[in-house]
Design an enzyme around this catalytic site. Structure first.
Site, PDB file in Angstrom:
ATOM      1  CG  ASP A 114      36.189 -35.008 -61.136  1.00 51.65           C
ATOM      2  OD1 ASP A 114      36.177 -36.376 -60.881  1.00 51.65           O
ATOM      3  OD2 ASP A 114      36.196 -34.416 -61.957  1.00 51.65           O
ATOM      4  CE  LYS A 147      41.837 -39.137 -62.024  1.00 56.52           C
ATOM      5  NZ  LYS A 147      42.680 -40.507 -61.769  1.00 56.52           N
ATOM      6  CG  MET A 174      45.013 -28.017 -62.488  1.00 54.02           C
ATOM      7  SD  MET A 174      44.700 -29.504 -63.378  1.00 54.02           S
ATOM      8  CE  MET A 174      45.068 -28.727 -65.175  1.00 54.02           C
TER       9      MET A 174
END
Length: 278
Positions: free
Chosen positions: A39, A61, A176
C-alpha cells in the site's frame, strides 16, 4: 517461524511507518515472499527488507489520485496465489483496523486460497506514541475510541451518534479525518464536547516526515490548515494530548532510499495478473 508456503497469501500489517515497528513475523514474511503487493502507506525501509528476488507490486490508494480498484487488487492476489507464488499483501498499520484486510481475506477464503493474517501496530496507538501522546493513561481515561474519518463514499460516516461519542469517550482517535476535520470538530462540539479540550493532528506518523500540531479542539482545523498539514494523518482528542509536553521523545531519521527492485503497479492496463484475474 511458520513456513510461507507457495500458493498462500499473507495479509501483513507493516505498522504506521518506522520499519522497526514490523513484527518478527512480518519481517519473516518479507524475507520469503515471491511477490509483495504493498500500500501507499508502507515505508520504503520496510520494503528494503524484502527478498531481493521478490517482485514489488504497488497497490496504493491516495485520495484524489488515480488508484487501483479494490476488486483488481483482490483479483491480483488470487491470481498470483493460483500461480503458486508466495504472496505478501503488505498494508500500513494493521490489516484489520480501518483497512480492507477483512474484505481481502474473505475474498481469498471464497476463492479457496489459503491465507494467514499477521497483525501490525496500528497508527492510533503506535503513531500517537511516536508523537509523545499515549492512547491511555491511568489518570486520564479508562477508554479510547477509534473512529474512521470518512466512509466508503468519502464523506463523513453516517451512523455515528455524535453526542454519545463526544460526551462518552474520554479519548477519541480519528483515522483519515483531515479532509473533514472542520465538520468533525463542529459535530463534536455540537454534541457536547468541550471546545477547549486538548487535541492534536499527527501527520505521516512514525516516518521522517512526521509533523504534529496541537491546539484546543475548537481551533484544531484552523491550526492544521495554517501549518499546511497533509494526509495521511490521525486526529486525537482528549487529555492524553497534554502529555506530549513531556513525552515528545522521537526525532525522525532521514528517509530510506527507494528499493532497487523494479516495481510495477496494478493500475497498469497491461498488467497480466489483473487480466488473468478478471
Amino acid at each position: 517461524m511458520p513456513t510461507f508456503d507457495r500458493g498462500w497469501v499473507w495479509l501483513v500489517g507493516a505498522g504506521p511507518g518506522d520499519p522497526g515497528l514490523l513484527t518478527l513475523l512480518a519481517a519473516h514474511a518479507l524475507g520469503h515472499a515471491d511477490v509483495v503487493v504493498y500500500d501507499a502507506l508502507v515505508d520504503q525501509g520496510a520494503l528494503a527488507l524484502a527478498n531481493p528476488d521478490a517482485e514489488l507490486v504497488y497497490a496504493g490508494k491516495r485520495g484524489g489520485k488515480p488508484s487501483p480498484r479494490q476488486p483488481d487488487i483482490t483479483n491480483s492476489l488470487i491470481a498470483l496465489a493460483l500461480e503458486g507464488k508466495k504472496v505478501l499483501r503488505l498494508k500500513g498499520g494493521d490489516p484489520f483496523v480501518f483497512g480492507r484486510g477483512a474484505e481481502e481475506a474473505r475474498a481469498l477464503s471464497q476463492a479457496g486460497i489459503p491465507f494467514r493474517v499477521v497483525p501490525g501496530v496500528t497508527a492510533g496507538v503506535g503513531g500517537l506514541a511516536y508523537a509523545g501522546i499515549p492512547a491511555t493513561t491511568r489518570d486520564t481515561n479508562a477508554a479510547v475510541t477509534f473512529v474512521t474519518g470518512h466512509a466508503s463514499t468519502g464523506e463523513v460516516p453516517d451512523g455515528i451518534r455524535w453526542p454519545e461519542l463526544a460526551k462518552g469517550s474520554p479519548v477519541i482517535v480519528f483515522y483519515m479525518a483531515l479532509k473533514h476535520l472542520p465538520t468533525i470538530v463542529e459535530r463534536l462540539i455540537d454534541g457536547g464536547r468541550d471546545p477547549a479540550d486538548s487535541a492534536a493532528v499527527v501527520a505521516s506518523a512514525a516516518t521522517p516526515e512526521q509533523r504534529v500540531v496541537t491546539a484546543p479542539l475548537k481551533d484544531l482545523a484552523d491550526a492544521a490548515a495554517r501549518e499546511g498539514i497533509a494526509p495521511p494523518a490521525i486526529v486525537v482528542v482528549g487529555r492524553t494530548v497534554d502529555f506530549r509536553e513531556h513525552l515528545d521523545w522521537w526525532t525522525p531519521a532521514p528517509a530510506a532510499a527507494p528499493p532497487s527492485t523494479a516495481v510495477r503497479t496494478v493500475l497498469d492496463a497491461e498488467d497480466k495478473t489483473v487480466a488473468r484475474a478478471g
